[in-house]
Enzyme design. Structure first.
Site, PDB file in Angstrom:
ATOM      1  N   VAL A 295       0.814  -1.220   0.000  1.00 54.44           N
ATOM      2  CA  VAL A 295       0.000   0.000   0.000  1.00 54.44           C
ATOM      3  C   VAL A 295       0.847   1.270   0.000  1.00 54.44           C
ATOM      4  O   VAL A 295       0.335   2.358  -0.245  1.00 54.44           O
ATOM      5  CB  VAL A 295      -0.967   0.029   1.206  1.00 54.44           C
ATOM      6  N   LYS A 296       2.130   1.135   0.359  1.00 55.78           N
ATOM      7  CA  LYS A 296       3.076   2.263   0.331  1.00 55.78           C
ATOM      8  C   LYS A 296       2.528   3.496   1.057  1.00 55.78           C
ATOM      9  O   LYS A 296       2.548   4.616   0.539  1.00 55.78           O
ATOM     10  CB  LYS A 296       3.463   2.619  -1.109  1.00 55.78           C
ATOM     11  N   ARG A 297       2.061   3.284   2.260  1.00 57.82           N
ATOM     12  CA  ARG A 297       1.514   4.390   3.052  1.00 57.82           C
ATOM     13  C   ARG A 297       2.632   5.285   3.578  1.00 57.82           C
ATOM     14  O   ARG A 297       3.724   4.817   3.893  1.00 57.82           O
ATOM     15  CB  ARG A 297       0.702   3.857   4.228  1.00 57.82           C
TER      16      ARG A 297
END
Length: 296
Positions: free
Chosen positions: A105-107
């Site tokens: 998700v590469k938050r």
């Protein structure tokens, strides 16, 4: 199968669970990336129903032959709430089957917003609960603290973007601090400290390092800065890297590399046995380091 001793702490850490999974099932992480073209290739509809069939069939076929699965959230989100519901079902099914999940998700944000992202995926009982998520450190390492704290509390993990091969990445990741240290090296140092690994046990905060970054991983000193972190490595298979890149790119750290494969695995097609056979062949290829085998 290599024995991995359980930690002395009150509960198993993500790093320990991951290390054990690699020892038992090999280094392959199966990327579940149901983009439209692949759904068509499998004879499935490009909607939530096709998405569900694709995702659950893949999980069932590769369970026990990969150390983890890595769903790419974007390919589920593009179908709206129905697609997100499929992602939630996939994560729950993997948990039931004992397969580790790394949700891509590469938050990356600050304060309460980052805490909310972490709660959405790392809080036990969350509808989209995963074992680990990918995060971006480029709002400052401190921005990751809410996720680090929650992951540590619940035995979860993080993979921090460090060295990627996308166009323009070097301008940021290779940039130097005022003290002359490459930014990616500082990210690695942060992951090492946050992950709390040891000589015999992997940390629970890993790094994302592309398998096609050539000599950057060692030239910039990430190997020395983070000697206990697991390395989530995209770029194998369809993007060009193969078994030879494990020692070439990562050197002695190759034993901690998680080989991410998506198209190279999923191109086997929709038949479950074909997927299972491909997953097993890939596992053997990367465990033995054979360079004469096809890389798909």
């Amino acid at each position: 199968m290599r024995a991995v001793s359980a930690p002395a702490s009150s509960g198993p850490t993500f790093g320990w669970r991951l290390q054990r999974a690699v020892a038992e099932s090999g280094p392959i992480v199966a990327g579940i990336d149901p983009h439209a073209a692949l759904l068509r290739d499998w004879g499935l509809t490009d909607d939530a129903a096709g998405l569900r069939e694709f995702s659950l069939r893949t999980l069932d076929a590769v369970a026990g032959r990969v150390c983890a699965v890595k769903p790419q959230s974007a390919f589920f989100e593009r179908h709206g709430s129905a697609g997100v519901a499929v992602l939630e079902e996939l994560l729950a099914r993997a948990r039931e089957r004992g397969v580790l999940t790394v949700l891509d998700v590469k938050r990356g944000d600050i304060g309460s917003t980052m805490a909310a992202y972490a709660q959405a995926h790392l809080q036990p009982g969350a509808v989209a609960e995963a074992d680990a998520i990918t995060v971006s450190p480029y709002l400052g390492a401190g921005s990751l603290e809410p996720a680090v704290e929650l992951a540590r509390e619940h035995g979860k993990g993080l993979f921090v973007l460090a060295l990627t091969s996308n166009p323009g990445a070097e301008a940021v990741q290779h940039a130097r601090t005022a003290e002359g240290s490459p930014l990616a090296r500082e990210v690695a140092r942060y992951a090492e400290a946050a992950g709390r690994g040891s000589e015999d046990a992997w940390g629970s905060v890993g790094l994302v390092v592309g398998a096609t970054v050539k000599d950057s991983y060692r030239r910039l000193g990430l190997d020395r800065a983070a000697p206990t972190v697991p390395l989530l490595a995209p770029g194998f298979g369809a993007q060009g890297a193969g078994p030879a890149q494990l020692p070439e790119v990562f050197g002695p750290a190759a034993a901690r590399v998680l080989v991410c494969l998506s198209r190279g695995l999923l191109a086997a097609g929709p038949l479950p046995q074909d997927l299972t056979d491909r997953a097993e062949a890939l596992r053997k290829m990367y465990e033995t380091g054979r360079i004469d085998a096809p890389t798909w």
